[in-house]
Scaffold this active site. Structure first.
Site, PDB file in Angstrom:
ATOM      1  N   LYS A 185       0.853  -1.208   0.000  1.00 45.38           N
ATOM      2  CA  LYS A 185       0.000   0.000   0.000  1.00 45.38           C
ATOM      3  C   LYS A 185       0.874   1.238   0.000  1.00 45.38           C
ATOM      4  CE  LYS A 185      -1.841   2.011   3.992  1.00 45.38           C
ATOM      5  NZ  LYS A 185      -1.596   3.434   4.085  1.00 45.38           N
ATOM      6  N   ASN A 186       1.814   1.338   0.945  1.00 46.39           N
ATOM      7  CA  ASN A 186       2.559   2.585   1.113  1.00 46.39           C
ATOM      8  C   ASN A 186       3.552   2.840  -0.011  1.00 46.39           C
ATOM      9  OD1 ASN A 186       1.045   3.193   3.299  1.00 46.39           O
ATOM     10  ND2 ASN A 186       2.542   2.537   4.816  1.00 46.39           N
TER      11      ASN A 186
ATOM     12  N   CYS B 241      -5.151   8.429   8.855  1.00 47.43           N
ATOM     13  CA  CYS B 241      -5.479   7.882  10.175  1.00 47.43           C
ATOM     14  C   CYS B 241      -5.201   8.899  11.291  1.00 47.43           C
ATOM     15  CB  CYS B 241      -4.641   6.627  10.429  1.00 47.43           C
ATOM     16  SG  CYS B 241      -5.099   5.294   9.328  1.00 47.43           S
TER      17      CYS B 241
ATOM     18  N   ARG C 265       0.197  14.794  12.949  1.00 52.78           N
ATOM     19  CA  ARG C 265       0.728  14.536  11.606  1.00 52.78           C
ATOM     20  C   ARG C 265       0.896  15.797  10.743  1.00 52.78           C
ATOM     21  NH1 ARG C 265      -1.924   9.192   9.176  1.00 52.78           N
ATOM     22  NH2 ARG C 265       0.185   8.902   8.340  1.00 52.78           N
ATOM     23  N   PRO C 266       1.719  16.733  11.165  1.00 52.73           N
ATOM     24  CA  PRO C 266       1.968  17.907  10.317  1.00 52.73           C
ATOM     25  C   PRO C 266       2.756  17.512   9.068  1.00 52.73           C
ATOM     26  CG  PRO C 266       3.515  17.863  12.122  1.00 52.73           C
ATOM     27  CD  PRO C 266       2.551  16.727  12.357  1.00 52.73           C
TER      28      PRO C 266
ATOM     29  N   ASP D 228       4.992  19.947   7.766  1.00 47.32           N
ATOM     30  CA  ASP D 228       5.879  21.135   7.681  1.00 47.32           C
ATOM     31  C   ASP D 228       7.213  20.804   7.017  1.00 47.32           C
ATOM     32  OD1 ASP D 228       6.048  19.504  10.093  1.00 47.32           O
ATOM     33  OD2 ASP D 228       7.666  20.867  10.702  1.00 47.32           O
TER      34      ASP D 228
ATOM     35  N   ASP E   8       3.771   0.838  12.296  1.00 45.12           N
ATOM     36  CA  ASP E   8       2.539   0.262  11.729  1.00 45.12           C
ATOM     37  C   ASP E   8       2.290  -1.152  12.228  1.00 45.12           C
ATOM     38  OD1 ASP E   8       2.856   1.815   8.437  1.00 45.12           O
ATOM     39  OD2 ASP E   8       2.312   2.589  10.403  1.00 45.12           O
TER      40      ASP E   8
ATOM     41  N   ILE F  20       6.914   7.134  17.444  1.00 45.62           N
ATOM     42  CA  ILE F  20       6.733   7.842  16.168  1.00 45.62           C
ATOM     43  C   ILE F  20       5.483   8.715  16.180  1.00 45.62           C
ATOM     44  CG2 ILE F  20       6.491   7.569  13.661  1.00 45.62           C
ATOM     45  CD1 ILE F  20       9.181   6.532  14.569  1.00 45.62           C
TER      46      ILE F  20
ATOM     47  N   ARG G 282      -9.214  -0.083   3.543  1.00 43.66           N
ATOM     48  CA  ARG G 282      -8.418   1.002   2.964  1.00 43.66           C
ATOM     49  C   ARG G 282      -7.008   0.528   2.648  1.00 43.66           C
ATOM     50  NH1 ARG G 282      -6.791   5.792   6.141  1.00 43.66           N
ATOM     51  NH2 ARG G 282      -5.170   5.617   4.575  1.00 43.66           N
TER      52      ARG G 282
HETATM   53  C1  EPZ Z   1       4.052   7.060   6.527  1.00 41.30           C
HETATM   54  O1  EPZ Z   1       3.334   8.127   7.138  1.00 41.30           O
HETATM   55  C2  EPZ Z   1       3.052   5.930   6.392  1.00 41.30           C
HETATM   56  N1  EPZ Z   1       1.959   6.342   5.536  1.00 41.30           N
HETATM   57  C3  EPZ Z   1       2.519   5.550   7.767  1.00 41.30           C
HETATM   58  O2  EPZ Z   1       1.692   4.407   7.603  1.00 41.30           O
HETATM   59  C4  EPZ Z   1       3.689   5.146   8.658  1.00 41.30           C
HETATM   60  O3  EPZ Z   1       3.213   4.910   9.949  1.00 41.30           O
HETATM   61  C5  EPZ Z   1       4.715   6.290   8.690  1.00 41.30           C
HETATM   62  O4  EPZ Z   1       5.133   6.628   7.356  1.00 41.30           O
HETATM   63  C6  EPZ Z   1       5.968   5.902   9.474  1.00 41.30           C
HETATM   64  O5  EPZ Z   1       6.539   4.763   8.904  1.00 41.30           O
HETATM   65  C7  EPZ Z   1       2.151   6.288   4.192  1.00 41.30           C
HETATM   66  O6  EPZ Z   1       3.207   5.891   3.710  1.00 41.30           O
HETATM   67  C8  EPZ Z   1       0.990   6.728   3.351  1.00 41.30           C
HETATM   68  P1  EPZ Z   1       6.297  10.275   8.717  1.00 41.30           P
HETATM   69  P2  EPZ Z   1       3.997   9.611   7.171  1.00 41.30           P
HETATM   70  O7  EPZ Z   1       6.316  11.503   7.876  1.00 41.30           O
HETATM   71  O8  EPZ Z   1       4.785   9.816   5.940  1.00 41.30           O
HETATM   72  C9  EPZ Z   1       6.224  13.664  12.053  1.00 41.30           C
HETATM   73  C10 EPZ Z   1      -0.257   3.154   7.692  1.00 41.30           C
HETATM   74  O9  EPZ Z   1      -0.892   2.642   8.638  1.00 41.30           O
HETATM   75  N2  EPZ Z   1       6.297  14.595  10.913  1.00 41.30           N
HETATM   76  O10 EPZ Z   1       7.458   9.332   8.646  1.00 41.30           O
HETATM   77  O11 EPZ Z   1       2.918  10.563   7.509  1.00 41.30           O
HETATM   78  C11 EPZ Z   1       4.912  12.886  12.080  1.00 41.30           C
HETATM   79  O12 EPZ Z   1       3.915  13.623  12.771  1.00 41.30           O
HETATM   80  C12 EPZ Z   1       0.272   4.555   7.841  1.00 41.30           C
HETATM   81  O13 EPZ Z   1      -0.003   2.591   6.605  1.00 41.30           O
HETATM   82  C13 EPZ Z   1       6.475  15.943  11.161  1.00 41.30           C
HETATM   83  O14 EPZ Z   1       6.566  16.369  12.314  1.00 41.30           O
HETATM   84  O15 EPZ Z   1       4.978   9.450   8.424  1.00 41.30           O
HETATM   85  C14 EPZ Z   1       5.302  11.632  12.812  1.00 41.30           C
HETATM   86  O16 EPZ Z   1       5.260  11.867  14.191  1.00 41.30           O
HETATM   87  C15 EPZ Z   1      -0.043   5.168   9.186  1.00 41.30           C
HETATM   88  N3  EPZ Z   1       6.539  16.813  10.112  1.00 41.30           N
HETATM   89  C16 EPZ Z   1       6.748  11.392  12.371  1.00 41.30           C
HETATM   90  O17 EPZ Z   1       7.217  12.664  11.879  1.00 41.30           O
HETATM   91  C17 EPZ Z   1       6.454  16.377   8.812  1.00 41.30           C
HETATM   92  O18 EPZ Z   1       6.538  17.208   7.878  1.00 41.30           O
HETATM   93  C18 EPZ Z   1       6.902  10.361  11.265  1.00 41.30           C
HETATM   94  O19 EPZ Z   1       6.031  10.730  10.237  1.00 41.30           O
HETATM   95  C19 EPZ Z   1       6.261  14.992   8.573  1.00 41.30           C
HETATM   96  C20 EPZ Z   1       6.195  14.125   9.640  1.00 41.30           C
END
Ligand code: EPZ
Length: 420
Positions: free
Chosen positions: A24-25, A120, A125-126, A128, A307, A329, A399
């Site tokens: 999926k991802n 989710c 989940r910002p 930025d 995950d 995370i 999903r």
């Molecule tokens: C991806 O989410 C996956 N989603 C998530 O899977 C997965 O849990 C996550 O990576 C971590 O492996 C998809 O690939 C569609 P991150 P993502 O950016 O990209 C913070 C599932 O169940 N952060 O690595 O949103 C954020 O809040 C989903 O398949 C910022 O602060 O994850 C989090 O605490 C759920 N600023 C941490 O970093 C930003 O600009 C990691 O987020 C981006 C992220």
């Protein structure tokens, strides 16, 4: 509100063989990335899940000529017919990965007007760091809820991610693929789907080096040519099936996976005493009576995946002894455990730490899924529990998992849908 619930009659040990679908991802990144191409592309092994159908809708809205055959898992995309670069919030709020359209459209036509993503509710989940990355490449980015507007031209630059972000690494990689000059991503995510995207871009004639390490070097190119590309199997579905097999004290072989992607989970299952054996594209879970409690701390790849924390912590509610699970995370990823307390789970929740004291029995109960992996965790709970567990809002599960109920039924699970 879904008009059906899942009903699981628990305590059946899963037995037999099953297979993993395409990731999926990775798919939700590779599909938008096809917009970077200057010719039609073919994608293979794409899973038949809701997030993929939403992306088909979005690309069609942009004018792409796109077709997806769920039976053959084959998707054909002609990005040369794209005429628009706006994606309304009504579409983008349906999933998290819709924000990849910003990087893809910046790479495709140098401008993007994309609604905020959904996804989710596991934390605030910002994004930025995505915006910081685009700005480092010279993009003019305006963040005016509920729309992000970004305009190029883009120039290669050094981009340092303040924290490791999978989405940020993927989004900025897409924007940099056709920027003028060279880009270096520092503190980049190393997940398998980051590598898969880099491989896809390179298969079109792009130049992305170092994916899978924390430093990725991207040389912007003018044109990308046709590619036929098969995405990797789903790491998290593989893990979910491994956990479901172990949790039910079953004996299951999972085919079509990549064992090296599963090392952190395999190590934890072995620590619990679960027999795990691997071949080059399959993992076998053997029977174990008493699971030892273990401690988990989620981390970026190759650490224990966040995950898989939810299905894993569900299984730990019946391990022998006390397990401590630290979710480092996301801020709010224990809701499934709150639901499982109704089933008899003994859990103490303290911010991002869950203290789980294993019990010998869980009892079927009505529970509600609150996000994709919480849904998967509640399925694991239902498979372990005595009696019937009713899972409301199971739509979250479809999903991100392709035919999970069917796969579990073929392994002997008593799981069915019932209209509400
Ligand atoms: C991806 O989410 C996956 N989603 C998530 O899977 C997965 O849990 C996550 O990576 C971590 O492996 C998809 O690939 C569609 P991150 P993502 O950016 O990209 C913070 C599932 O169940 N952060 O690595 O949103 C954020 O809040 C989903 O398949 C910022 O602060 O994850 C989090 O605490 C759920 N600023 C941490 O970093 C930003 O600009 C990691 O987020 C981006 C992220």
């Amino acid at each position: 509100m879904d008009d059906y619930k899942l009903v699981i009659h628990g305590e059946n040990a899963l037995k037999g063989d099953t297979y993993v679908s395409g990731g999926k991802n990775t798919s939700v990144a590779v599909i938008p990335a096809a917009l970077l191409c200057d010719e039609p592309c073919v994608l293979e092994n794409i899973p038949d899940i809701e997030d993929v159908h939403v992306l088909v809708e979005i690309l069609r809205l942009l004018g792409a000529d796109i077709s997806f055959d769920p039976a053959s898992k084959r998707m054909e995309i002609d990005p040369t017919t794209v005429t628009k670069c706006q994606v309304p919030y009504a579409y983008t709020q349906k999933m998290r990965a819709s924000y990849y359209l910003i990087g893809a459209l910046l790479g495709h036509c140098g401008e993007a007007e994309v609604g905020y993503p959904g996804g989710c509710s596991i934390g605030n989940r910002p994004f930025d760091l995505h915006i910081k990355g685009f700005r480092s490449l010279g993009a003019n980015v305006e963040d005016r809820w509920p729309t992000i507007t970004a305009t190029g031209p883009l120039e290669g630059a050094g981009v340092f991610f303040d924290r490791i972000t999978v989405g940020g690494t993927i989004n900025v990689m897409m924007a940099a693929a056709k920027a003028e000059g060279n880009t270096i991503l520092y503190n980049a995510a190393r997940e398998p789907h980051v590598v898969d995207l880099a491989n896809f871009i390179n298969s079109m004639g792009g130049s992305v080096k170092g994916a899978g390490t924390d430093t990725i070097r991207i040389k912007g190119v003018k044109r990308l040519h046709h590619s036929t590309y098969a995405v990797i199997p789903d790491q998290i579905e593989t893990g979910t099936l491994m956990i479901a097999a172990a949790a039910t004290r079953g004996e299951v072989t999972i085919h079509g996976c990549i064992p090296t992607h599963m090392e952190s989970l395999t190590a934890k299952l072995l620590e619990m005493g679960v027999p795990v054996t691997e071949s080059d594209d399959a993992i076998r879970i053997g029977v174990l009576r008493g699971h030892r409690a273990v401690n988990i701390k989620t981390q970026e790849y190759p650490g224990f995946p966040t995950d898989l924390q939810q299905p894993m912590s569900a299984m730990l509610t019946m391990a022998k002894g006390r397990s401590v699970v630290i979710e480092s995370i996301f801020e709010n990823r224990f809701k499934h455990l709150r639901e499982m307390m109704r089933m008899g789970a003994q859990v103490t929740l303290l911010d991002q730490t869950a203290i789980i004291d294993g019990v010998s029995k869980l009892y079927g109960s009505p529970v509600t899924a609150t996000d994709l992996r919480a849904g998967a965790a509640l399925v694991v709970a239902g498979l372990m529990a005595q009696g019937d567990t009713e899972i409301y809002e199971p739509g979250f599960i479809t999903r991100g998992y392709e035919r999970l109920e069917e796969k579990l039924r073929s392994l002997g699970a008593d799981i069915r849908r019932e209209k509400i």
